[in-house]
Design a protein around this motif. Sequence first.
Motif, PDB file in Angstrom:
ATOM      1  N   GLU A 128     -24.842 -12.365 -44.542  1.00 34.37           N
ATOM      2  CA  GLU A 128     -24.414 -13.226 -45.208  1.00 34.37           C
ATOM      3  C   GLU A 128     -25.239 -14.450 -45.272  1.00 34.37           C
ATOM      4  OE1 GLU A 128     -20.195 -13.664 -45.750  1.00 34.37           O
ATOM      5  OE2 GLU A 128     -20.029 -11.726 -45.647  1.00 34.37           O
ATOM      6  N   SER A 129     -25.614 -14.514 -43.800  1.00 36.56           N
ATOM      7  CA  SER A 129     -26.478 -15.855 -43.630  1.00 36.56           C
ATOM      8  C   SER A 129     -27.940 -15.634 -43.643  1.00 36.56           C
ATOM      9  CB  SER A 129     -26.314 -16.090 -42.119  1.00 36.56           C
ATOM     10  OG  SER A 129     -25.017 -16.508 -41.736  1.00 36.56           O
ATOM     11  N   HIS A 130     -28.702 -14.533 -43.964  1.00 43.37           N
ATOM     12  CA  HIS A 130     -29.950 -13.873 -44.082  1.00 43.37           C
ATOM     13  C   HIS A 130     -30.197 -13.033 -45.116  1.00 43.37           C
ATOM     14  CE1 HIS A 130     -29.581 -15.214 -39.890  1.00 43.37           C
ATOM     15  NE2 HIS A 130     -30.545 -16.105 -40.244  1.00 43.37           N
ATOM     16  N   ALA A 131     -30.280 -13.584 -46.540  1.00 38.36           N
ATOM     17  CA  ALA A 131     -30.154 -12.867 -47.692  1.00 38.36           C
ATOM     18  C   ALA A 131     -31.127 -11.483 -47.674  1.00 38.36           C
ATOM     19  CB  ALA A 131     -30.388 -13.447 -49.054  1.00 38.36           C
ATOM     20  N   ARG A 132     -32.413 -11.772 -47.056  1.00 38.50           N
ATOM     21  CA  ARG A 132     -33.172 -10.536 -47.114  1.00 38.50           C
ATOM     22  C   ARG A 132     -33.032  -9.708 -45.899  1.00 38.50           C
ATOM     23  NH1 ARG A 132     -39.024 -13.412 -48.462  1.00 38.50           N
ATOM     24  NH2 ARG A 132     -38.135 -14.317 -50.485  1.00 38.50           N
ATOM     25  N   ALA A 133     -32.186  -9.914 -44.888  1.00 39.10           N
ATOM     26  CA  ALA A 133     -31.968  -9.107 -43.916  1.00 39.10           C
ATOM     27  C   ALA A 133     -30.921  -8.239 -43.913  1.00 39.10           C
ATOM     28  CB  ALA A 133     -31.402 -10.103 -42.677  1.00 39.10           C
ATOM     29  N   VAL A 134     -30.936  -7.008 -43.619  1.00 39.30           N
ATOM     30  CA  VAL A 134     -30.030  -5.969 -43.708  1.00 39.30           C
ATOM     31  C   VAL A 134     -28.893  -6.061 -42.667  1.00 39.30           C
ATOM     32  CG1 VAL A 134     -29.712  -3.274 -43.487  1.00 39.30           C
ATOM     33  CG2 VAL A 134     -31.463  -4.161 -44.520  1.00 39.30           C
ATOM     34  N   ALA A 135     -27.635  -5.931 -42.816  1.00 35.48           N
ATOM     35  CA  ALA A 135     -26.509  -6.029 -41.751  1.00 35.48           C
ATOM     36  C   ALA A 135     -26.011  -4.587 -41.812  1.00 35.48           C
ATOM     37  CB  ALA A 135     -25.420  -7.062 -42.269  1.00 35.48           C
ATOM     38  N   ARG A 136     -25.828  -4.179 -40.622  1.00 37.42           N
ATOM     39  CA  ARG A 136     -25.258  -2.937 -40.041  1.00 37.42           C
ATOM     40  C   ARG A 136     -23.846  -3.091 -39.326  1.00 37.42           C
ATOM     41  NH1 ARG A 136     -29.292  -0.068 -41.977  1.00 37.42           N
ATOM     42  NH2 ARG A 136     -31.367   0.022 -41.121  1.00 37.42           N
ATOM     43  N   ARG A 137     -23.525  -4.428 -39.026  1.00 36.47           N
ATOM     44  CA  ARG A 137     -22.336  -4.483 -38.634  1.00 36.47           C
ATOM     45  C   ARG A 137     -21.699  -6.168 -39.270  1.00 36.47           C
ATOM     46  NH1 ARG A 137     -21.531  -2.964 -32.896  1.00 36.47           N
ATOM     47  NH2 ARG A 137     -23.070  -1.324 -32.758  1.00 36.47           N
ATOM     48  N   CYS A 138     -20.530  -6.087 -38.894  1.00 40.91           N
ATOM     49  CA  CYS A 138     -19.847  -7.346 -39.300  1.00 40.91           C
ATOM     50  C   CYS A 138     -18.915  -7.949 -38.175  1.00 40.91           C
ATOM     51  CB  CYS A 138     -19.214  -7.165 -40.508  1.00 40.91           C
ATOM     52  SG  CYS A 138     -17.517  -6.163 -40.326  1.00 40.91           S
ATOM     53  N   CYS A 139     -18.401  -9.178 -38.440  1.00 38.19           N
ATOM     54  CA  CYS A 139     -17.621 -10.025 -37.169  1.00 38.19           C
ATOM     55  C   CYS A 139     -16.408  -9.118 -37.359  1.00 38.19           C
ATOM     56  CB  CYS A 139     -17.611 -11.252 -37.671  1.00 38.19           C
ATOM     57  SG  CYS A 139     -16.226 -12.370 -36.647  1.00 38.19           S
ATOM     58  N   VAL A 140     -16.072  -8.731 -36.238  1.00 35.81           N
ATOM     59  CA  VAL A 140     -14.744  -7.951 -35.999  1.00 35.81           C
ATOM     60  C   VAL A 140     -13.426  -8.751 -36.212  1.00 35.81           C
ATOM     61  CG1 VAL A 140     -15.631  -6.321 -34.619  1.00 35.81           C
ATOM     62  CG2 VAL A 140     -14.826  -8.262 -33.441  1.00 35.81           C
ATOM     63  N   VAL A 141     -13.725 -10.193 -36.482  1.00 32.91           N
ATOM     64  CA  VAL A 141     -12.407 -10.940 -36.633  1.00 32.91           C
ATOM     65  C   VAL A 141     -12.338 -11.338 -37.988  1.00 32.91           C
ATOM     66  CG1 VAL A 141     -11.420 -13.371 -36.160  1.00 32.91           C
ATOM     67  CG2 VAL A 141     -12.534 -12.106 -34.288  1.00 32.91           C
ATOM     68  N   CYS A 142     -13.522 -11.638 -38.913  1.00 30.95           N
ATOM     69  CA  CYS A 142     -13.402 -12.208 -40.078  1.00 30.95           C
ATOM     70  C   CYS A 142     -14.018 -11.330 -41.195  1.00 30.95           C
ATOM     71  CB  CYS A 142     -13.790 -13.536 -40.311  1.00 30.95           C
ATOM     72  SG  CYS A 142     -15.690 -13.658 -39.952  1.00 30.95           S
TER      73      CYS A 142
END
Length: 143
Positions: free
Chosen positions: A28-42
């Motif tokens: 969500e902060s770096h559009a070109r980067a792949v996220a394999r995790r997310c914040c466990v809170v939000c």
Amino acid sequence: MRRCDADLHPELTYCASCGELRHAVRCESHARAVARRCCVVCGRSVCRRCRRGPRHTALCDEHRGVHLVAGWAEVHRTSSEVEAEFLASALRGGGIQSHVLSQKDSANVVTFGGLSVVRVLVPPFLLDEAQLIVQSENARGSG
């Protein structure tokens, strides 16, 4: 590949304990980067560059200060087991699973700051809702 042994919550797209996503998405902060995790809170997706938190747990920048204990988020800290149990009961009454973790030494009558911590813990993805209940109970008790 998940590194924790936690059961996947059926309503979440990620592991509630470590934040690992079922499927990779864009950060969500770096559009070109792949996220394999997310914040466990939000639930905000985070890439390696913006991920915070303990070794195998993902937190976003906003929630980096959340204290996690074995996959649970600390919603309240006190030195009173009675207060902790009261708040845990109020949380359960509000539909939020909660646990009390006491590090008090029952053999000692005197408490020693950080050595006598009693924590109220909730699932991380319910932390915001739990904080509202705790704030309400604290306001009720001080009023």
